[in-house]
Design a protein around this motif. Sequence first.
Motif, short mmCIF file in Angstrom:
data_model
loop_
_atom_site.label_atom_id
_atom_site.label_comp_id
_atom_site.label_asym_id
_atom_site.label_seq_id
_atom_site.Cartn_x
_atom_site.Cartn_y
_atom_site.Cartn_z
N THR A 85 0.83 -1.21 0.00
CA THR A 85 0.00 0.00 0.00
C THR A 85 0.86 1.25 0.00
O THR A 85 0.47 2.27 -0.58
CB THR A 85 -1.00 0.04 1.18
N SER A 86 2.05 1.20 0.60
CA SER A 86 2.94 2.36 0.60
C SER A 86 3.42 2.71 -0.80
O SER A 86 3.88 3.82 -1.05
CB SER A 86 4.13 2.15 1.54
N LEU A 87 3.30 1.76 -1.72
CA LEU A 87 3.71 1.99 -3.11
C LEU A 87 2.54 2.37 -4.01
O LEU A 87 2.66 2.38 -5.23
CB LEU A 87 4.44 0.76 -3.66
N GLY A 88 1.39 2.69 -3.41
CA GLY A 88 0.29 3.25 -4.18
C GLY A 88 -0.87 2.32 -4.48
O GLY A 88 -1.76 2.68 -5.25
N PHE A 89 -0.91 1.15 -3.88
CA PHE A 89 -2.00 0.21 -4.12
C PHE A 89 -3.02 0.26 -3.00
O PHE A 89 -2.70 0.60 -1.87
CB PHE A 89 -1.44 -1.21 -4.29
N SER A 90 -4.25 -0.10 -3.31
CA SER A 90 -5.33 -0.10 -2.32
C SER A 90 -5.15 -1.28 -1.36
O SER A 90 -4.38 -2.22 -1.64
CB SER A 90 -6.68 -0.22 -3.02
N GLY A 91 -5.88 -1.23 -0.27
CA GLY A 91 -5.85 -2.34 0.68
C GLY A 91 -6.30 -3.65 0.05
O GLY A 91 -5.74 -4.72 0.33
N ALA A 92 -7.32 -3.58 -0.81
CA ALA A 92 -7.81 -4.79 -1.49
C ALA A 92 -6.75 -5.36 -2.43
O ALA A 92 -6.55 -6.57 -2.50
CB ALA A 92 -9.09 -4.48 -2.24
N GLU A 93 -6.08 -4.48 -3.16
CA GLU A 93 -5.01 -4.94 -4.06
C GLU A 93 -3.87 -5.55 -3.24
O GLU A 93 -3.34 -6.60 -3.61
CB GLU A 93 -4.47 -3.78 -4.90
N ALA A 94 -3.51 -4.91 -2.14
CA ALA A 94 -2.44 -5.42 -1.29
C ALA A 94 -2.79 -6.79 -0.75
O ALA A 94 -1.95 -7.70 -0.71
CB ALA A 94 -2.15 -4.44 -0.16
N ALA A 95 -4.05 -6.98 -0.33
CA ALA A 95 -4.49 -8.28 0.18
C ALA A 95 -4.40 -9.35 -0.91
O ALA A 95 -3.96 -10.48 -0.66
CB ALA A 95 -5.91 -8.18 0.73
N PHE A 96 -4.81 -9.00 -2.14
CA PHE A 96 -4.72 -9.94 -3.25
C PHE A 96 -3.26 -10.35 -3.50
O PHE A 96 -2.95 -11.53 -3.61
CB PHE A 96 -5.30 -9.33 -4.53
N TYR A 97 -2.38 -9.37 -3.60
CA TYR A 97 -0.97 -9.66 -3.87
C TYR A 97 -0.34 -10.46 -2.74
O TYR A 97 0.43 -11.39 -2.98
CB TYR A 97 -0.19 -8.38 -4.13
N GLU A 98 -0.68 -10.13 -1.50
CA GLU A 98 -0.10 -10.86 -0.36
C GLU A 98 -0.56 -12.31 -0.39
O GLU A 98 0.21 -13.22 -0.08
CB GLU A 98 -0.49 -10.17 0.95
N LYS A 99 -1.78 -12.56 -0.80
CA LYS A 99 -2.28 -13.94 -0.91
C LYS A 99 -1.50 -14.70 -1.98
O LYS A 99 -1.18 -15.88 -1.82
CB LYS A 99 -3.77 -13.93 -1.22
N GLU A 100 -1.18 -14.03 -3.08
CA GLU A 100 -0.36 -14.65 -4.13
C GLU A 100 1.04 -14.97 -3.58
O GLU A 100 1.60 -16.03 -3.88
CB GLU A 100 -0.25 -13.72 -5.34
N LEU A 101 1.58 -14.08 -2.77
CA LEU A 101 2.90 -14.32 -2.16
C LEU A 101 2.85 -15.51 -1.22
O LEU A 101 3.83 -16.24 -1.09
CB LEU A 101 3.38 -13.06 -1.43
N ASP A 102 1.70 -15.72 -0.55
CA ASP A 102 1.52 -16.88 0.34
C ASP A 102 1.76 -18.19 -0.40
O ASP A 102 2.21 -19.16 0.19
CB ASP A 102 0.10 -16.92 0.91
N SER A 103 1.46 -18.22 -1.70
CA SER A 103 1.62 -19.44 -2.47
C SER A 103 3.01 -19.56 -3.10
O SER A 103 3.22 -20.38 -4.00
CB SER A 103 0.53 -19.55 -3.53
N GLY A 104 3.95 -18.73 -2.65
CA GLY A 104 5.33 -18.85 -3.11
C GLY A 104 5.69 -18.01 -4.31
O GLY A 104 6.80 -18.11 -4.83
N LYS A 105 4.78 -17.16 -4.75
CA LYS A 105 5.07 -16.32 -5.91
C LYS A 105 5.86 -15.09 -5.50
O LYS A 105 6.05 -14.81 -4.32
CB LYS A 105 3.77 -15.95 -6.62
N VAL A 106 6.31 -14.35 -6.49
CA VAL A 106 7.12 -13.15 -6.29
C VAL A 106 6.39 -11.98 -6.94
O VAL A 106 5.81 -12.13 -8.02
CB VAL A 106 8.52 -13.32 -6.92
#
Length: 115
Positions: A85-106
């Motif tokens: 979110t500090s890089l300009g994304f919404s909370g919903a976008e951040a949650a989506f990306y963090e979930k992708e990171l949970d599965s080992g993605k970058v």
Amino acid sequence: MDSINAQSYAKVLENGVQAIEEVKRLGSSGYSKSEIYVISHDEDREGRIVDAAKINEIGLQEEGLFGAIANLFRSRGEALRSKITSLGFSGAEAAFYEKELDSGKVLVIAKKPLF
């Protein structure tokens, strides 16, 4: 998923090799190394990719003093969402990306300055 808003671009990738290739592609399309960030749930992996791609980590300048201090007390997932979110994304976008990171993605993010 790619996401482009006014000033930030993000792309989820399967591994570090793809992340480094994306960093190179962004560099050749006009982003400077200081405008590109890599995020991974595994801090060691993130550090290796950052070192190999010769880019900066998200730090005090991007997060602000309060955010950087608060991240010391947050779980890794909460800290990652805060950094995104500090890089300009919404909370919903951040949650989506963090979930992708949970599965080992970058996640590779490029952000142009606002000026």
